[in-house]
Scaffold this motif. Structure first.
Motif, PDB file in Angstrom:
ATOM      1  N   MET A  59      21.798  11.616  86.073  1.00 22.57           N
ATOM      2  CA  MET A  59      21.934  12.753  85.189  1.00 22.57           C
ATOM      3  C   MET A  59      20.911  13.804  85.599  1.00 22.57           C
ATOM      4  N   GLY A  60      21.373  15.008  85.809  1.00 24.62           N
ATOM      5  CA  GLY A  60      20.482  16.106  86.160  1.00 24.62           C
ATOM      6  C   GLY A  60      20.292  17.046  84.983  1.00 24.62           C
ATOM      7  N   LYS A  61      19.060  17.173  84.523  1.00 21.99           N
ATOM      8  CA  LYS A  61      18.759  18.116  83.451  1.00 21.99           C
ATOM      9  C   LYS A  61      18.648  19.508  84.060  1.00 21.99           C
ATOM     10  N   LEU A  62      19.409  20.438  83.514  1.00 27.76           N
ATOM     11  CA  LEU A  62      19.429  21.791  84.046  1.00 27.76           C
ATOM     12  C   LEU A  62      18.514  22.724  83.265  1.00 27.76           C
ATOM     13  N   LEU A  63      18.711  22.760  81.954  1.00 27.01           N
ATOM     14  CA  LEU A  63      17.941  23.634  81.078  1.00 27.01           C
ATOM     15  C   LEU A  63      17.537  22.873  79.825  1.00 27.01           C
ATOM     16  N   ILE A  64      16.350  23.191  79.339  1.00 29.42           N
ATOM     17  CA  ILE A  64      15.872  22.602  78.092  1.00 29.42           C
ATOM     18  C   ILE A  64      15.495  23.747  77.164  1.00 29.42           C
ATOM     19  N   LYS A  68      15.946  23.218  71.025  1.00 30.06           N
ATOM     20  CA  LYS A  68      16.684  22.155  70.331  1.00 30.06           C
ATOM     21  C   LYS A  68      17.670  21.386  71.192  1.00 30.06           C
ATOM     22  N   TYR A  69      17.966  21.872  72.397  1.00 29.70           N
ATOM     23  CA  TYR A  69      19.055  21.297  73.191  1.00 29.70           C
ATOM     24  C   TYR A  69      18.652  21.069  74.647  1.00 29.70           C
ATOM     25  N   VAL A  70      19.309  20.094  75.259  1.00 27.61           N
ATOM     26  CA  VAL A  70      19.156  19.824  76.688  1.00 27.61           C
ATOM     27  C   VAL A  70      20.534  19.968  77.325  1.00 27.61           C
ATOM     28  N   LEU A  71      20.631  20.813  78.330  1.00 25.54           N
ATOM     29  CA  LEU A  71      21.867  20.992  79.085  1.00 25.54           C
ATOM     30  C   LEU A  71      21.738  20.179  80.367  1.00 25.54           C
ATOM     31  N   PHE A  72      22.749  19.366  80.641  1.00 27.09           N
ATOM     32  CA  PHE A  72      22.662  18.481  81.805  1.00 27.09           C
ATOM     33  C   PHE A  72      24.028  18.268  82.414  1.00 27.09           C
ATOM     34  N   VAL A  73      24.021  17.596  83.554  1.00 29.46           N
ATOM     35  CA  VAL A  73      25.245  17.312  84.292  1.00 29.46           C
ATOM     36  C   VAL A  73      25.159  15.878  84.813  1.00 29.46           C
ATOM     37  N   PHE A  74      26.295  15.237  84.919  1.00 28.23           N
ATOM     38  CA  PHE A  74      26.381  13.898  85.507  1.00 28.23           C
ATOM     39  C   PHE A  74      26.806  14.022  86.964  1.00 28.23           C
ATOM     40  N   SER A  75      26.401  13.091  87.796  1.00 25.31           N
ATOM     41  CA  SER A  75      26.787  13.148  89.208  1.00 25.31           C
ATOM     42  C   SER A  75      28.299  13.064  89.386  1.00 25.31           C
ATOM     43  N   SER A  76      28.981  12.377  88.486  1.00 28.84           N
ATOM     44  CA  SER A  76      30.445  12.273  88.581  1.00 28.84           C
ATOM     45  C   SER A  76      31.138  13.596  88.256  1.00 28.84           C
ATOM     46  N   ASP A  77      30.399  14.548  87.683  1.00 29.29           N
ATOM     47  CA  ASP A  77      30.976  15.851  87.346  1.00 29.29           C
ATOM     48  C   ASP A  77      31.356  16.658  88.581  1.00 29.29           C
ATOM     49  N   ASN A 132      23.021  32.331  79.325  1.00 27.85           N
ATOM     50  CA  ASN A 132      22.306  31.743  80.461  1.00 27.85           C
ATOM     51  C   ASN A 132      23.248  31.258  81.559  1.00 27.85           C
ATOM     52  N   LYS A 133      24.449  31.798  81.586  1.00 25.66           N
ATOM     53  CA  LYS A 133      25.475  31.356  82.538  1.00 25.66           C
ATOM     54  C   LYS A 133      25.027  31.508  83.992  1.00 25.66           C
ATOM     55  N   GLY A 174      23.394  18.604  96.366  1.00 28.92           N
ATOM     56  CA  GLY A 174      22.569  17.419  96.574  1.00 28.92           C
ATOM     57  C   GLY A 174      21.085  17.699  96.605  1.00 28.92           C
ATOM     58  N   GLN A 175      20.703  18.891  96.182  1.00 26.41           N
ATOM     59  CA  GLN A 175      19.281  19.243  96.166  1.00 26.41           C
ATOM     60  C   GLN A 175      18.660  18.862  94.820  1.00 26.41           C
ATOM     61  N   LYS A 176      17.374  18.679  94.839  1.00 26.25           N
ATOM     62  CA  LYS A 176      16.659  18.328  93.621  1.00 26.25           C
ATOM     63  C   LYS A 176      16.672  19.517  92.664  1.00 26.25           C
ATOM     64  N   VAL A 177      17.010  19.236  91.413  1.00 27.46           N
ATOM     65  CA  VAL A 177      17.056  20.274  90.397  1.00 27.46           C
ATOM     66  C   VAL A 177      15.886  20.064  89.438  1.00 27.46           C
ATOM     67  N   LYS A 178      15.048  21.074  89.338  1.00 23.18           N
ATOM     68  CA  LYS A 178      13.939  21.027  88.406  1.00 23.18           C
ATOM     69  C   LYS A 178      14.386  21.677  87.109  1.00 23.18           C
ATOM     70  N   SER A 179      14.214  20.972  86.005  1.00 21.48           N
ATOM     71  CA  SER A 179      14.617  21.493  84.705  1.00 21.48           C
ATOM     72  C   SER A 179      13.873  22.785  84.388  1.00 21.48           C
ATOM     73  N   ILE A 180      14.606  23.745  83.861  1.00 20.48           N
ATOM     74  CA  ILE A 180      14.016  24.996  83.419  1.00 20.48           C
ATOM     75  C   ILE A 180      13.844  24.906  81.907  1.00 20.48           C
ATOM     76  N   ILE A 181      12.648  25.143  81.439  1.00 22.22           N
ATOM     77  CA  ILE A 181      12.373  25.095  80.009  1.00 22.22           C
ATOM     78  C   ILE A 181      12.415  26.513  79.466  1.00 22.22           C
ATOM     79  N   ALA A 182      13.301  26.734  78.522  1.00 25.11           N
ATOM     80  CA  ALA A 182      13.462  28.059  77.903  1.00 25.11           C
ATOM     81  C   ALA A 182      13.306  27.887  76.402  1.00 25.11           C
TER      82      ALA A 182
END
Length: 93
Positions: free
Chosen positions: A1-6, A9-18, A70-71, A84-92
């Motif tokens: 699971m890759g966390k994209l944005l935090i 109140k919410y965490v936006l993420f993606v699964f590798s199967s996506d 934030n699209k 396939g690159q490392k995604v660092k979560s962005i905290i907003a």
């Protein structure tokens, strides 16, 4: 699971199967980590709710607004993730 944005109140993420899905989207859970409060938001071609488990109507409206505003950032994070690159979560806040 890759966390994209935090957000506050919410965490936006993606699964590798996506990667196999045709439409870009994000999953959203509450920041407390409760997976029983989860939704999926399509971001292409328009921002729309795919499914919702546990969020009330005002929360869904807030999530859709956050995703819409934030699209560009979400798409750049997804591009890294799908490459396939490392995604660092962005905290907003």
């Amino acid at each position: 699971m890759g966390k994209l944005l935090i957000f506050a109140k919410y965490v936006l993420f993606v699964f590798s199967s996506d990667i196999n899905e045709k439409r870009r989207h994000v999953h959203v859970r509450d920041k407390e980590g409760k997976m029983n409060r989860l939704c999926k938001i399509w971001i292409e071609p328009i921002v729309e709710l795919a499914y919702n488990y546990g969020f009330n109507r005002s929360e869904i409206n807030e999530i859709r607004k956050l995703v819409s505003e934030n699209k560009k950032i979400i798409n750049s994070q997804l591009k890294l993730f799908y490459a396939g690159q490392k995604v660092k979560s962005i905290i907003a806040e």
